[in-house]
Write an enzyme that holds these catalytic residues in place. Structure first.
Site, PDB file in Angstrom:
ATOM      1  N   LYS A   1      35.760  72.323  28.157  1.00 58.51           N
ATOM      2  CA  LYS A   1      34.303  70.920  28.004  1.00 58.51           C
ATOM      3  C   LYS A   1      33.859  71.257  26.279  1.00 58.51           C
ATOM      4  O   LYS A   1      33.317  70.745  25.731  1.00 58.51           O
ATOM      5  CB  LYS A   1      32.975  71.331  28.838  1.00 58.51           C
ATOM      6  CG  LYS A   1      33.502  71.237  29.729  1.00 58.51           C
ATOM      7  CD  LYS A   1      32.302  71.587  31.279  1.00 58.51           C
ATOM      8  CE  LYS A   1      32.719  70.509  32.628  1.00 58.51           C
ATOM      9  NZ  LYS A   1      31.931  71.671  33.826  1.00 58.51           N
TER      10      LYS A   1
ATOM     11  N   GLN B   1      27.950  75.496  34.751  1.00 54.72           N
ATOM     12  CA  GLN B   1      28.595  75.603  35.773  1.00 54.72           C
ATOM     13  C   GLN B   1      28.796  76.529  36.930  1.00 54.72           C
ATOM     14  O   GLN B   1      27.567  77.424  36.908  1.00 54.72           O
ATOM     15  CB  GLN B   1      29.366  76.532  34.862  1.00 54.72           C
ATOM     16  CG  GLN B   1      31.088  76.264  35.420  1.00 54.72           C
ATOM     17  CD  GLN B   1      32.002  74.727  35.318  1.00 54.72           C
ATOM     18  OE1 GLN B   1      32.230  73.775  34.509  1.00 54.72           O
ATOM     19  NE2 GLN B   1      31.934  74.570  36.575  1.00 54.72           N
TER      20      GLN B   1
ATOM     21  N   ASP C   1      25.007  66.567  34.172  1.00 53.07           N
ATOM     22  CA  ASP C   1      25.566  66.192  35.421  1.00 53.07           C
ATOM     23  C   ASP C   1      24.906  65.650  36.329  1.00 53.07           C
ATOM     24  O   ASP C   1      25.659  65.242  37.610  1.00 53.07           O
ATOM     25  CB  ASP C   1      25.949  67.916  35.756  1.00 53.07           C
ATOM     26  CG  ASP C   1      27.222  68.464  35.689  1.00 53.07           C
ATOM     27  OD1 ASP C   1      28.169  67.603  35.718  1.00 53.07           O
ATOM     28  OD2 ASP C   1      27.008  69.878  35.737  1.00 53.07           O
TER      29      ASP C   1
END
Ligand code: NDP
Length: 297
Positions: free
Chosen positions: A54, A98, A121
């Site tokens: 990422k 994460q 997200d």
């Protein structure tokens, strides 16, 4: 019949290039780069790979990448304090924590601490609610990537029967909302579904998000169906001691029946990070009060 293979890798590369173009335009207009912060707690090897990837792709897209790493034993309060500081940091447009977090942390509490306007997200309940009622917000990256592939392949999805196998908050449920938004007739199947082959056989679109290697068999599929395989499963390879990745669908068998199908790897996987970058850029434009042309991305 041999199904068309949907090239998620190529689609993702095109999307990343579009994001990079718009990231340059953002920088010109805002006088700063769009910024994405990624937070990793612990040493989970898969998470480390994702986070590295990422960060690299964020920089390649011309955005600023802020990485924050914590040891597994970090107190939840310290993580929440970092999230709070990122929420008010004007250089940070998107925040991604994460998952999975270590067992002593409450994932929902941490996700809820992220500002919904930086929740790239799309896991915050406010964004889940916005998706459910059809308001603009942030949509989880994997299902949004699946939708992009489906629309690219099939054009209008209106009236099609879609069966999603899996009902998680990060894939199955938002996928169902998105397909409903496209006027599909949506069925969500899961571990308690009765007669799964019969349910799947009705589908023009199958999205498999289960996490069980090659569970969906070729004879479950309606001939010509479009199959999106979200699953990532590591299994033993023919060569001793080696492993390989397979999806939730029996790919080789499905090739003879489906109209189109995503491979694993190289299908849905590459889309997830590309959509994350897309969401971060959208966040940047919104946070800076700048207009992003309709359909630009
Ligand atoms: P979860 O484990 O959260 O959810 C799995 C779902 O599958 C559950 O709803 C479960 O049903 C259902 N399920 C389990 N066993 C069966 C069965 N035998 N028959 C029917 N349904 C079943 O997984 P995720 O949604 O997080 O991920 C699904 C897969 O997608 C995984 O392989 C994951 O690695 C992959 N993935 C890939 C991504 C990518 O970027 N390509 C991103 C995210 C996930 P129930 O609710 O009843 O338990």
């Amino acid at each position: 019949m041999s199904a068309d293979i949907i090239d998620g890798k190529a689609f993702a590369a095109t999307l990343r290039a579009r994001v990079a173009g718009l990231a340059r335009a953002f920088e010109d207009a805002a006088g700063r780069k769009a910024g994405l912060a990624v937070v990793l707690v612990g040493e989970d090897p898969a998470s480390q790979v994702y986070v590295r990837s990422k960060g690299k792709q964020t920089i390649e897209a011309g955005m600023a990448s802020f990485e924050h790493r914590f040891p597994a034993e970090t107190a939840e309060a310290d993580l929440l304090a970092l999230v709070e500081s990122l929420n008010v940091d004007s250089a940070v447009d998107g925040i991604l924590v994460q998952l999975p977090l270590p067992a002593h942390m409450d994932e929902q509490k941490v996700i809820s601490a992220i500002s919904p306007d930086k929740d790239v997200d799309g896991f915050h309940v406010i964004n889940a609610g916005r998706l459910a009622v059809g308001q603009p917000g942030f949509v989880p990256c994997t299902p949004l990537g699946c939708l992009m592939l489906l629309k690219d392949k099939l054009g209008s999805l209106s009236g099609l029967n879609a069966v999603i196998i899996g009902r998680s908050n990060i894939v199955g449920k938002p996928m169902a909302q998105l397909l409903l938004g496209e006027s599909c007739t949506v069925t969500i199947a899961h571990s308690r579904t009765r007669d799964m082959p019969e349910v799947v056989r009705r589908a023009d679109i199958v999205v498999a998000a289960v996490g069980r290697a090659e569970m969906v068999k070729a004879d479950w599929l309606k001939p010509g169906a479009c199959v999106i395989d979200v699953g990532i499963n590591r299994v033993a390879a023919a060569e001793e001691g080696k492993t390989r990745l397979v999806g939730d669908v029996d790919f080789a068998g499905a090739l003879d029946v489906a109209g189109s199908i995503t491979p694993v790897p190289g299908g849905v996987g590459p889309m997830t990070i590309a959509v994350l970058l897309r969401n971060a850029l959208v966040a940047a434009y919104r946070n800076a009060g700048l207009q992003l042309a309709d359909g630009a991305i």
